[in-house]
Design a protein around this motif. Structure first.
Motif: not given
Length: 239
Positions: A91-92, A95, A185, A197, A200, A202-203, A206-207
């Motif tokens: 995920v990191l 992101e 999403r 993606y 994922y 829920r990332t 963050s975006h």
């Protein structure tokens, strides 16, 4: 698919040689580097179509910082290749702008499939608003003081360039091409970012937070990107 130029930063020479031989047999050009300075020299010599990047980069910079720099300066798709297999790490990486993530050990066919998918998405196609019906024949999207040029991969606010990652740009362009349309999403993942993606979603939050910050958008009263609670996001109409 042939004629694509790949650059791979990998200090495991045997792994690099095995993969490079296989990919050359698939029609790719592969240039290898063992350290960050070597990779920089290759990038400056000739801009490749894709970079494969080891998370643990030898030469004074970590893989995440290297990925950010590559996206910022060259706008080149990046696949992170690493032994780190935790979901948090994946995920990191996604992101901060990586286009995909490949965990060691991996099969050569999986490697080729991931590369092909990223290159296909990066090539353009329907995920860029210039090809969207909503954008019409006009390639440049203008929304108030915001200008988005999908061809140049450039966004400007009040005529000042926005320092967006590749992922942030693609999301902004997708949303701005369809003002008022609500995207879940998952739809944004599928239409703007592709299958790297999936799982994922829920990332996306963050975006969107990063985009709002760079646009100067107050989350409590945003001008451009609105949250539709329980559903997803939309670009404001009438901007």
């Amino acid at each position: 698919m042939s004629g694509w130029d790949l650059v791979w930063l990998e200090d495991e020479r045997l792994l690099l040689e095995e993969c490079a031989d296989f990919l050359r047999g698939q029609g790719y050009t592969v240039r290898g580097a063992a350290t960050w300075p070597e990779l920089l020299a290759l990038l400056k010599d000739k801009k490749p179509d894709l970079v494969l990047l080891d998370w643990m980069v030898p030469g004074g910079i970590d893989g995440l910082e290297a990925c950010k720099l590559i996206q910022r300066q060259w706008r080149i798709p990046v696949i992170m290749v690493t032994a780190k297999g935790d979901e948090f790490d994946k995920v990191l990486a996604l992101e901060i702008g990586a286009d995909d993530y490949l965990t060691k050990p991996f099969g050569l066919r999986e490697l080729a499939a991931r590369i092909k998918a990223v290159l296909r998405r990066a090539e353009g196609g329907s995920r860029f608003p210039a090809a969207d019906e909503a954008a019409g024949e006009e390639e440049i999207i203008r929304r108030g003081e915001l200008t988005i040029d999908p061809v140049k991969f450039e966004a400007r606010l009040k005529d000042k360039p926005l320092d967006l990652t590749r992922t942030e740009f693609q999301l902004l362009a997708k949303l701005a091409a369809h003002p008022g349309r609500v995207f879940t999403r998952m739809q944004l993942m599928d239409e703007a970012l592709g299958d790297a993606y999936v799982g994922y979603e829920r990332t996306m939050d963050s975006h969107i937070r990063n985009l709002r910050r760079k646009l100067g958008d107050d989350p409590a009263d945003p001008v451009y990107i609105h949250t539709v609670y329980g559903v997803g996001y939309k670009f404001a109409e009438g901007v």
